[in-house]
Enzyme design. Structure first.
Site, PDB file in Angstrom:
ATOM      1  N   GLU A  73      -6.091   3.953  -7.275  1.00 44.60           N
ATOM      2  CA  GLU A  73      -7.268   4.483  -6.592  1.00 44.60           C
ATOM      3  C   GLU A  73      -8.328   4.931  -7.588  1.00 44.60           C
ATOM      4  OE1 GLU A  73      -9.294   7.226  -5.200  1.00 44.60           O
ATOM      5  OE2 GLU A  73     -10.130   5.615  -4.004  1.00 44.60           O
ATOM      6  N   ARG A 114       0.824  -1.192   0.000  1.00 41.29           N
ATOM      7  CA  ARG A 114       0.000   0.000   0.000  1.00 41.29           C
ATOM      8  C   ARG A 114       0.870   1.257   0.000  1.00 41.29           C
ATOM      9  NH1 ARG A 114      -5.052   1.793  -1.334  1.00 41.29           N
ATOM     10  NH2 ARG A 114      -6.168   2.833   0.350  1.00 41.29           N
ATOM     11  N   SER A 118      -7.980   0.801   3.097  1.00 40.99           N
ATOM     12  CA  SER A 118      -8.413   0.341   1.787  1.00 40.99           C
ATOM     13  C   SER A 118      -9.579  -0.624   1.946  1.00 40.99           C
ATOM     14  CB  SER A 118      -7.256  -0.371   1.072  1.00 40.99           C
ATOM     15  OG  SER A 118      -7.690  -0.998  -0.114  1.00 40.99           O
ATOM     16  N   SER A 119     -10.319  -0.812   0.853  1.00 39.81           N
ATOM     17  CA  SER A 119     -11.352  -1.847   0.799  1.00 39.81           C
ATOM     18  C   SER A 119     -10.924  -3.032  -0.047  1.00 39.81           C
ATOM     19  CB  SER A 119     -12.650  -1.266   0.223  1.00 39.81           C
ATOM     20  OG  SER A 119     -13.181  -0.298   1.081  1.00 39.81           O
ATOM     21  N   THR A 169      -3.963  -1.115  -7.595  1.00 40.07           N
ATOM     22  CA  THR A 169      -4.744   0.106  -7.816  1.00 40.07           C
ATOM     23  C   THR A 169      -3.874   1.349  -7.952  1.00 40.07           C
ATOM     24  OG1 THR A 169      -6.626   1.379  -6.939  1.00 40.07           O
ATOM     25  CG2 THR A 169      -4.992   0.619  -5.350  1.00 40.07           C
ATOM     26  N   GLY A 177     -13.539  -1.945  -7.396  1.00 40.96           N
ATOM     27  CA  GLY A 177     -14.868  -1.396  -7.172  1.00 40.96           C
ATOM     28  C   GLY A 177     -15.011  -0.476  -5.986  1.00 40.96           C
ATOM     29  N   GLY A 178     -13.935   0.206  -5.526  1.00 42.17           N
ATOM     30  CA  GLY A 178     -14.058   1.079  -4.379  1.00 42.17           C
ATOM     31  C   GLY A 178     -14.500   0.285  -3.157  1.00 42.17           C
ATOM     32  N   GLU A 230      -3.888   7.962  -3.934  1.00 42.52           N
ATOM     33  CA  GLU A 230      -4.254   7.074  -2.824  1.00 42.52           C
ATOM     34  C   GLU A 230      -4.492   7.808  -1.514  1.00 42.52           C
ATOM     35  OE1 GLU A 230      -5.680   3.799  -3.209  1.00 42.52           O
ATOM     36  OE2 GLU A 230      -3.930   3.897  -4.505  1.00 42.52           O
ATOM     37  N   THR A 249      -9.265   0.383  -9.904  1.00 48.18           N
ATOM     38  CA  THR A 249      -8.526  -0.779  -9.408  1.00 48.18           C
ATOM     39  C   THR A 249      -8.612  -1.967 -10.375  1.00 48.18           C
ATOM     40  OG1 THR A 249      -9.073   0.032  -7.198  1.00 48.18           O
ATOM     41  CG2 THR A 249      -8.158  -2.170  -7.309  1.00 48.18           C
TER      42      THR A 249
END
Length: 596
Positions: free
Chosen positions: A438, A129, A482-483, A436, A503-504, A455, A418
């Site tokens: 973002e 990340r 993050s998801s 990603t 997909g966020g 990000e 992503t």
């Protein structure tokens, strides 16, 4: 080397109505490209596109790779066919994705990787990340009066750029689990960048839709709008600058990205972004490290569902949803049952309430990881689902903590973009990686042939609320929540499903649904990734417009849900393991699965 795969023969068994042929039901913007955009693909890739269009999974015995663009999948398949590992193939896939799908991932972004090691039988994760620059402060995205900036006011430009993690993650995965020569893994991407590739329908459409923001900075405009006109589907696009950066990394490792001329150009681009400069420094790049973290695993239907823990909320929230649902018989209800979706929707709302209160980078804030997925806690939370109507309101629970800490609820916004990669190699190793930059096209800053992430806008723009700090606020060196939910499902210690999606924050719902589809509803992997979506995060039930999911809107409204029909463009790429391998690619995106 050639690679081949068999195509599953459709049986006479009827599919559940909710998982019927998706090419007729997904939103129009999600339709896959026609051969004109992918005419250079090999016969196997063309056949895989046809299989996906027909709703059939791809079958194989030895290895398999599924990702969001056929050119990238072909690159990974070449590596696997030559005896490379899943980690080797990931490097090749990611290198091509950064070229042909630059809006979603690339060298300028970050990723989370979940790895099942066949030799040891263990699961671990790598955290690639992005990090906040050392000069960042909790008020990074606030105006002079302390109010949060508008989302795109913060996104576009240098202020939103975090220290990229993807190049170092690629190298770390190869160092641990790679078998092939590092430099050769970039050959396909370099050739495509220098010789040119055909612009896909999805890339062309997204460029046209984001024209104003993409033309704000000259270097970005020059690449995506050559001669002032947007790139179009089927255009041949070259990127020699990207090829040169890949060549430097191939020869010198990720250090060629994190120091020297490439790093200096990244920092100069961020700090000189007109109207919205950032604070990234060469020191931030030089200090960046990938972190190995323990996987978060939750029991569900006699399986272990394992994924990425903090700073991702993915595995915790997916795990909470499934852990609550484990006390309810979804298999008996079936995928067309409004009651099944009441349970799924409210379990998701409860999990998202905990997510907003507790989940952030555990290196900076205490996150009750064990408490959030403890079986007694999830059983207690599941009892809230015992009624027959939508919960009128939800609030965070009180998971067991080893100390006390009070937090305010998070307000961060995550928009869909992503990409996801699933790979199983011939040795039985499995890799699930979500990657990603973002938001689509990230910060819109383009340097050395790749886009830089935005990000940092995954942090909460507010630092406090109601006198309490927000766990996911900005701090120097911190990783934004993050998801992303790369997931490997195991039974008796062996993987049976590798899945994940872009997909966020809806990623969590997409991934949980794919697991439920396979384990509860007996769908094959292509049916599972293609079935219409229903997602509830914060109260409003999103149902995928133009699909059979919309038929559930009325019953859900009668239960008390607010329902919104909209496009839900996931990008699930999954592999199931059992008697051989079976691959599925989301028809809402352009990807495929290939195997041998």
């Amino acid at each position: 080397m050639r690679y081949v795969f068999g195509l599953m023969v459709l049986t006479a068994l009827a599919l559940p109505a909710l998982a019927q042929q998706v090419t007729d039901s997904v939103a129009p913007e999600a339709e896959i490209g026609q051969p004109a955009a992918f005419e250079a693909l090999g016969a196997e890739a063309q056949a895989a596109l046809e299989a996906k269009a027909a709703g059939r999974p791809v079958e194989a015995q030895e290895w398999m790779v599924a990702a969001a663009n056929p050119l990238a999948v072909e690159a990974g398949a070449e590596v696997l066919a030559a005896g490379g590992s899943a980690a080797d193939a990931m490097v090749a896939v990611q290198a091509v994705l950064g070229l042909v799908e630059p809006q979603s991932s690339g060298l300028g972004g970050g990723a989370f990787l979940v790895w099942y090691d066949a030799e040891s039988g263990s699961v671990t994760t790598l955290d690639g990340r992005e990090t906040a620059p050392l000069a960042a402060t909790p008020r990074l995205f606030q105006d002079e009066s302390g109010e949060p900036l508008g989302f795109f006011d913060a996104v576009v430009g240098g202020l939103s750029v975090g220290t990229p993690g993807t190049p170092r993650l690629m190298e770390e995965a190869h160092r641990r689990w790679g078998q092939a020569n590092w430099g050769g893994l970039f050959d396909r991407a370099i050739a495509l960048a220098e010789e040119g590739f055909a612009v896909s329908p999805r890339l062309a459409g997204l460029v046209a839709d984001d024209a104003d923001r993409l033309q704000r900075f000259p270097a970005t405009a020059s690449y995506f709008f050559p001669d002032g006109a947007a790139i179009a589907e089927g255009d041949t696009l070259t990127n020699p600058d990207y090829a040169e950066v890949l060549r430097l990394i191939a020869e010198g490792g990720s250090g060629a990205f994190y120091s020297g001329p490439v790093a200096e150009d990244i920092v100069a681009t961020v700090r000189s972004a007109e109207g919205n400069p950032g604070v990234l420094s060469t020191t931030d790049l030089a200090l960046y490290q990938v972190k190995e973290r323990p996987a978060v695993c939750v029991d569900y239907r006699a399986h272990e569902v394992c994924g990425m823990g903090p700073p991702s909320s993915g595995a915790l929230t997916v795990g909470q949803i499934l852990g609550m649902l484990d006390h309810h018989d979804l298999a008996a209800l079936g995928p067309q049952s409004p009651e099944a979706w009441r349970l799924i929707g409210d379990a998701s709302r409860l999990a998202f309430a905990d997510r907003g209160r507790y989940m952030a980078d555990s290196d900076f804030v205490p996150v009750p990881v064990e408490g959030l997925v403890a079986a007694p806690y999830l059983k207690q939370r599941s009892e809230l689902l015992s009624g027959d109507d939508a919960l009128p309101e939800v609030s965070p629970g009180t998971p067991e903590y080893d100390h006390a800490f009070l937090w305010a609820d998070d307000e961060s916004l995550e928009l869909p973009s992503t990409s996801h990669i699933s790979i199983v190699d011939a040795a039985g190793n499995a890799l699930s990686m979500t990657t990603t930059i973002e938001n689509g096209f990230g910060s819109r800053l383009f340097v050395r042939g790749f886009l830089l992430n935005n990000e940092l806008t995954d942090f909460s723009f507010r630092s406090h609320a109601d006198g309490l700090p927000i766990a996911n606020r900005v701090a120097p060196g911190k990783r934004p929540r993050s998801s992303m939910a790369p997931t490997i499902v195991l039974k008796d210690g062996a993987p049976v499903l590798v899945t994940g999606s872009p997909g966020g924050s809806r990623i969590i719902g997409y991934v949980a649904q794919s697991v439920i589809a396979v384990l509860d509803w007996g769908m094959d992997v292509q049916q599972a990734v293609a079935m219409p979506h229903l997602v509830n995060r914060f109260g409003t039930y999103d149902v995928e417009e133009g699909t059979t999911a919309a038929e559930l809107a009325g019953p859900l409204e009668e239960m008390g849900f607010e329902v919104n029909a909209r496009g839900l463009t996931s990008g699930l790429h999954a592999i199931s393991l059992g008697d051989g391998l079976s691959g599925g690619a989301d028809p809402r995106r352009e990807g495929i699965a290939l195997g041998q």
